[in-house]
Scaffold this motif. Structure first.
Motif, short mmCIF file in Angstrom:
data_model
loop_
_atom_site.label_atom_id
_atom_site.label_comp_id
_atom_site.label_asym_id
_atom_site.label_seq_id
_atom_site.Cartn_x
_atom_site.Cartn_y
_atom_site.Cartn_z
N LEU A 43 -16.93 -2.41 -10.19
CA LEU A 43 -16.85 -0.95 -10.11
C LEU A 43 -16.85 -0.31 -11.49
N GLY A 44 -16.14 -0.94 -12.45
CA GLY A 44 -15.99 -0.31 -13.75
C GLY A 44 -17.08 -0.63 -14.75
N ALA A 45 -17.86 -1.69 -14.51
CA ALA A 45 -18.84 -2.14 -15.49
C ALA A 45 -19.91 -1.08 -15.73
N GLY A 46 -20.22 -0.84 -17.01
CA GLY A 46 -21.30 0.07 -17.37
C GLY A 46 -20.89 1.52 -17.47
N GLU A 47 -19.64 1.87 -17.16
CA GLU A 47 -19.20 3.25 -17.23
C GLU A 47 -18.69 3.58 -18.64
N ILE A 48 -18.69 4.87 -18.96
CA ILE A 48 -18.19 5.35 -20.24
C ILE A 48 -16.84 6.03 -20.01
N TYR A 49 -15.83 5.62 -20.77
CA TYR A 49 -14.50 6.19 -20.64
C TYR A 49 -14.08 6.84 -21.96
N THR A 50 -13.16 7.77 -21.87
CA THR A 50 -12.57 8.39 -23.05
C THR A 50 -11.25 7.70 -23.36
N LEU A 51 -11.10 7.26 -24.60
CA LEU A 51 -9.87 6.62 -25.05
C LEU A 51 -9.19 7.49 -26.10
N ILE A 52 -7.88 7.51 -26.09
CA ILE A 52 -7.10 8.10 -27.17
C ILE A 52 -6.24 6.99 -27.76
N ILE A 53 -6.50 6.68 -29.03
CA ILE A 53 -5.78 5.61 -29.72
C ILE A 53 -4.82 6.23 -30.71
N GLU A 54 -3.54 5.85 -30.65
CA GLU A 54 -2.51 6.43 -31.52
C GLU A 54 -1.86 5.33 -32.35
N ASN A 55 -1.67 5.64 -33.64
CA ASN A 55 -0.98 4.70 -34.53
C ASN A 55 -0.62 5.43 -35.82
N ASN A 56 0.52 5.07 -36.41
CA ASN A 56 0.98 5.69 -37.66
C ASN A 56 1.00 7.22 -37.58
N SER A 57 1.46 7.73 -36.43
CA SER A 57 1.59 9.18 -36.20
C SER A 57 0.25 9.90 -36.24
#
Length: 275
Positions: free
Chosen positions: A160-174
């Motif tokens: 189901l998930g293969a080939g889809e584009i997702y939005t990620l939010i990566i947080e580190n060091n404030s």
């Protein structure tokens, strides 16, 4: 109880309750995995108790089908509310439909078992099921059914998930950075010591989030060569799904110079969505 063909079966209320408790628990767990909704174990247990108690309806005389169906749906609504709570209408009905569909599939399997055992081991009445089997057979069947269900769900999530584009939010060091990630089963990278899955991210996109401290070297193999990527444990990674942003725990971020797409700057394995 009289079955088709004049066969009688003795129904024990305690076994009836226990069997349907485990069936309800299994179906709620499967629904949670398919819908990707977390539920506290004590809530699912409580809802399963409701399902076990409802199964006692099998002891009543034959009731009209419309009453049987409507009461079963009402019981399902109550169990879903207990297990998952209520967030919004769309989410609630999605989980409810998944749960009801799982029930229909299970009843289909039961019909097959009835044919296999010649109606001597299984009784259905007023839409409920009774298994005339011993505790050992019940336990082995439940474990086997759960394992098979988990395998099917994992395969379903991958496809189901293969080939889809997702939005990620990566947080580190404030600091935080939003990137687009391609879901690709080809990314099988894992951090060797923890066995956590690895998200590959274009280095230029998030290099300001990490410094050299805490870096891990992760081997990355391709058809022609093997290289090493610097990987970091971020403070937080959130992924945007149809339900909004959800946090992904226990994951590493590997920096790469090999992502050249204009559509995405990260690659995730769809299995991450079900971790």
């Amino acid at each position: 109880m009289n079955l088709q063909g004049g066969i009688f079966i003795v129904i024990y209320a305690d076994i009836l309750f226990i069997v349907n408790f485990f069936i309800t628990f299994l179906l709620l767990e499967i629904s949670a995995k398919i819908a990707k909704r977390g539920a506290k174990i004590f809530r699912i247990v409580f809802a399963s108790v409701i399902g076990g108690l409802y199964s006692l309806i099998i002891l009543l005389d034959e009731i009209p089908i419309y009453i049987s169906v409507s009461s079963k749906v009402l019981c399902a609504v109550i169990m879903i509310l207990i297990s998952f709570g209520f967030v919004r209408v769309k989410t609630f009905f999605r989980i409810l439909l998944i749960f009801l569909f799982s029930n229909f599939v299970f009843l289909g399997i039961i019909s097959g078992l009835q044919m296999l055992f010649g109606n001597s081991k299984i009784c259905t009445h007023n839409g409920e099921i009774y298994f005339d089997i011993n505790a050992r057979e019940l336990l082995l069947s439940a474990v086997f059914a759960y394992i098979i269900s988990c395998i099917i769900i994992r395969f379903y999530n991958k496809k189901l998930g293969a080939g889809e584009i997702y939005t990620l939010i990566i947080e580190n060091n404030s600091k935080s950075k939003k990137v687009f990630a391609l879901s690709d089963t080809g990314n099988k990278l894992r951090e060797p010591f923890s066995d956590y899955p690895v998200i590959i991210v274009k280095k230029e996109s998030i290099k300001e989030l990490f410094d050299e401290n805490g870096a891990r070297l992760i081997p990355a193999s391709t058809v022609n060569s093997t290289s090493f990527l610097y990987a970091y444990k971020p403070q937080s990674v959130k992924i945007k799904t149809s339900r909004g942003y959800e946090e992904i725990s226990n994951v590493y971020i590997a920096l790469s110079d090999e992502i050249n797409s204009e559509s995405f700057s990260a690659i995730i394995n769809p299995e991450i969505l079900s971790v």
